[in-house]
Structures are given as structure tokens and as C-alpha cells.
Design an enzyme around this catalytic site. Sequence first.
Site, PDB file in Angstrom:
ATOM      1  N   HIS A   1     -43.935  -9.770 -26.199  1.00 11.89           N
ATOM      2  CA  HIS A   1     -44.067  -9.875 -24.934  1.00 11.89           C
ATOM      3  C   HIS A   1     -44.483 -11.633 -24.784  1.00 11.89           C
ATOM      4  O   HIS A   1     -45.000 -12.172 -25.300  1.00 11.89           O
ATOM      5  CB  HIS A   1     -44.710  -9.763 -23.703  1.00 11.89           C
ATOM      6  CG  HIS A   1     -44.246 -10.196 -22.904  1.00 11.89           C
ATOM      7  ND1 HIS A   1     -44.510 -10.619 -21.673  1.00 11.89           N
ATOM      8  CD2 HIS A   1     -43.450  -9.073 -21.766  1.00 11.89           C
ATOM      9  CE1 HIS A   1     -43.919 -10.668 -20.646  1.00 11.89           C
ATOM     10  NE2 HIS A   1     -43.485 -10.433 -20.839  1.00 11.89           N
TER      11      HIS A   1
ATOM     12  N   GLU B   1     -45.266 -13.568 -23.367  1.00  8.77           N
ATOM     13  CA  GLU B   1     -47.234 -13.733 -22.979  1.00  8.77           C
ATOM     14  C   GLU B   1     -47.928 -13.851 -23.348  1.00  8.77           C
ATOM     15  O   GLU B   1     -48.515 -14.438 -23.657  1.00  8.77           O
ATOM     16  CB  GLU B   1     -47.354 -12.905 -21.337  1.00  8.77           C
ATOM     17  CG  GLU B   1     -46.736 -13.698 -19.849  1.00  8.77           C
ATOM     18  CD  GLU B   1     -46.249 -12.255 -18.693  1.00  8.77           C
ATOM     19  OE1 GLU B   1     -46.921 -10.946 -19.190  1.00  8.77           O
ATOM     20  OE2 GLU B   1     -45.513 -12.691 -18.484  1.00  8.77           O
TER      21      GLU B   1
ATOM     22  N   GLY C   1     -40.694 -14.502 -14.104  1.00 14.63           N
ATOM     23  CA  GLY C   1     -41.722 -14.369 -12.654  1.00 14.63           C
ATOM     24  C   GLY C   1     -41.170 -15.770 -11.821  1.00 14.63           C
ATOM     25  O   GLY C   1     -42.448 -15.386 -11.324  1.00 14.63           O
TER      26      GLY C   1
ATOM     27  N   ASN D   1     -42.723  -3.291 -16.843  1.00 13.06           N
ATOM     28  CA  ASN D   1     -43.471  -3.220 -17.878  1.00 13.06           C
ATOM     29  C   ASN D   1     -45.078  -4.081 -16.101  1.00 13.06           C
ATOM     30  O   ASN D   1     -44.613  -4.933 -15.179  1.00 13.06           O
ATOM     31  CB  ASN D   1     -43.214  -4.568 -18.359  1.00 13.06           C
ATOM     32  CG  ASN D   1     -44.631  -5.819 -18.843  1.00 13.06           C
ATOM     33  OD1 ASN D   1     -45.362  -5.443 -19.217  1.00 13.06           O
ATOM     34  ND2 ASN D   1     -44.709  -6.708 -19.589  1.00 13.06           N
TER      35      ASN D   1
ATOM     36  N   GLU E   1     -35.691 -11.782 -23.051  1.00 15.00           N
ATOM     37  CA  GLU E   1     -36.489 -12.557 -21.792  1.00 15.00           C
ATOM     38  C   GLU E   1     -36.198 -14.185 -22.035  1.00 15.00           C
ATOM     39  O   GLU E   1     -37.032 -14.649 -22.296  1.00 15.00           O
ATOM     40  CB  GLU E   1     -37.548 -11.278 -22.153  1.00 15.00           C
ATOM     41  CG  GLU E   1     -37.363 -10.792 -22.142  1.00 15.00           C
ATOM     42  CD  GLU E   1     -38.491  -9.349 -20.623  1.00 15.00           C
ATOM     43  OE1 GLU E   1     -38.506  -9.048 -20.226  1.00 15.00           O
ATOM     44  OE2 GLU E   1     -40.218 -10.045 -21.348  1.00 15.00           O
TER      45      GLU E   1
ATOM     46  N   SER F   1     -36.852 -12.340 -13.833  1.00 12.17           N
ATOM     47  CA  SER F   1     -36.859 -11.520 -12.758  1.00 12.17           C
ATOM     48  C   SER F   1     -35.682 -10.569 -12.375  1.00 12.17           C
ATOM     49  O   SER F   1     -34.494 -10.856 -11.491  1.00 12.17           O
ATOM     50  CB  SER F   1     -36.183 -12.945 -11.862  1.00 12.17           C
ATOM     51  OG  SER F   1     -37.242 -13.904 -12.089  1.00 12.17           O
TER      52      SER F   1
ATOM     53  N   LYS G   1     -47.068  -5.095 -16.656  1.00 14.24           N
ATOM     54  CA  LYS G   1     -48.869  -6.532 -16.534  1.00 14.24           C
ATOM     55  C   LYS G   1     -49.905  -5.906 -16.516  1.00 14.24           C
ATOM     56  O   LYS G   1     -50.366  -4.661 -16.453  1.00 14.24           O
ATOM     57  CB  LYS G   1     -48.052  -7.773 -16.641  1.00 14.24           C
ATOM     58  CG  LYS G   1     -46.488  -8.174 -16.245  1.00 14.24           C
ATOM     59  CD  LYS G   1     -45.836  -9.266 -16.466  1.00 14.24           C
ATOM     60  CE  LYS G   1     -44.969  -9.278 -16.310  1.00 14.24           C
ATOM     61  NZ  LYS G   1     -43.803 -10.807 -16.359  1.00 14.24           N
TER      62      LYS G   1
HETATM   63  P1  PGA Z   1     -40.316 -10.567 -14.224  1.00 13.07           P
HETATM   64  O1  PGA Z   1     -41.315  -9.977 -16.170  1.00 13.07           O
HETATM   65  O2  PGA Z   1     -39.362  -9.226 -13.924  1.00 13.07           O
HETATM   66  O3  PGA Z   1     -41.613 -10.076 -13.060  1.00 13.07           O
HETATM   67  O4  PGA Z   1     -39.807 -11.637 -14.531  1.00 13.07           O
HETATM   68  C1  PGA Z   1     -40.053  -9.372 -17.257  1.00 13.07           C
HETATM   69  C2  PGA Z   1     -41.288  -9.601 -18.177  1.00 13.07           C
HETATM   70  O5  PGA Z   1     -42.580 -10.085 -18.298  1.00 13.07           O
HETATM   71  O6  PGA Z   1     -40.592  -8.384 -18.984  1.00 13.07           O
END
Ligand code: PGA
Length: 244
Positions: free
Chosen positions: A93, A95, A171, A9, A165, A206, A11
Site C-alpha cells: 500500500h 502508505e 484519501g 481497507n 491506486e 476515493s 487502515k
Molecule cells: P481512499 O483509500 O478510498 O480513502 O482514497 C483507498 C486506499 O488507500 O486503499
Amino acid sequence: MRTPLVAANWKMNGSREFAERFFTDLDLEGVISGVVVCPPFPYLSLAAQAAQDKGGFVVGGQNLSQEPAGAFTGEVSAGMLLDWNTHYVIVGHSERRSLYLESNELVAGKFVAAQAAGLIPILCVGETLEEREQGRTLEVVAEQMAAVRNRIDSSAWKDAVVAYEPVWAIGTGKTATPEEAQSVHEFIRAQLGDIGAEVQILYGGSVKSANASALFAQVDIDGALVGGASLDAKEFAAICRAAV
Ligand code: PGA
């Protein structure tokens, strides 16, 4: 047996130049898992061309509209994603849920729209730090799953992927321990009923090559949804290679 799956992803990161370099550098030799790359919409056609030329991976969208067409400025429909040779699409997601106020019901509508068009939704679920500290992790995940379950036949889960998640791990560099993740994955599988054994459940938050193997060793962790680490083609390929 479930085939492992690793999804990137990106983003809202990258550029045309970045995307071209990423696909040139992506070496999936020795990878036995399914691999999905979800770039921003403008790079989907470039990604789909690379997928066709190189093989070894398919392309996914990061979002879609729950509507098939119409006056919805700025939105992209499931049919349009298919026109870009997209196989998967991320829905719900965290976000999107937190920054764009997507409710469980809206996410369920997107899940249904994706499947109706023949796309495989990757449904993201997970709790915030506050919810975890209040001991509400399973309740929150169950509510997010229930909104979708209310809209589909249970057999439809087999054409879907679930990604657990935990929001506090996205992140932040903080990963759930393999045991913490496993216990929620086991719960999610139980929520899926009889078909649960066939559904891929990914972990996200992460994930890097350094922690991927320990996560993938858990019985109910079938792969990963990777954010930050998916922006480095070598690192992403190393995560894919860890999925067995
Ligand atoms: P990240 O994001 O690996 O940067 O923690 C995962 C995600 O949001 O799908």
C-alpha cells in the site's frame, strides 16, 4: 470471466465497538462481487467470526512480514494471518511504501511470503502526483510490477490481485477519471502477460457509491480497494452492489 472484487481497507481506524456495529450493519443482499474486509490486526478474529456467521465476505490483513518467524518485534507473519482465517493480504500500500519506506523489493518479498503460505496478495501499485506530472506513471507502475515479476513464475499472478491506486487520489477526494484509470489498468494487464486476462485488477483512490459504477463500467476495472468509504457499512455495501 473475472469475478468482480471489492475490498475494504479500514487502515488504522475503528475500535472493537465500531467493528461489531459494522458487521451487524453490513447488508450484502444483492451483491454478486467477492467482498473482502481488511480491519486492523486486533479485529481480525472478530471479523473472521462475523464472516463465518453472516457469509458473503472474507477477511484480509493490511500488511504482513516477509519473514516466516523469528525476532521481528511488532511484525505479523503470513502463518499468523492464516490462523485468523484470513484469505487475502494487502501488500505495498502506498502508505506503507511512503511512511514505512517499503521498497519494491521488500514488497515483492511480502508478496512471495503471502503466496507461499496460501494467502492471496493484493499488490498495490501507483504513482505520486509528482511522478504523474513528470509523465512517469507507466514507468513507476512497471517498476513496481517488475520487482514482483522477478520473484515469481508468471502463473503465480492468477493467485493474486493487483490494485492500481494513484497516490494523489488516496484519501483526497480526487478520483482518477474512469478513462485515466482504465488506461493504466490496460497497461497493468499487458504487464501480466498471457495470464493477464484472468487477473482481477482493482482501482483504489476515493471510490464512493457515487463514482463506483462509472469506474466499474471500464473493461479492465474489476472492482475496488476502498479506504474512507469502507468505514460506513451502508456506503461500502452500495459500492459492492455497483460491482457487476
Ligand atoms: P481512499 O483509500 O478510498 O480513502 O482514497 C483507498 C486506499 O488507500 O486503499
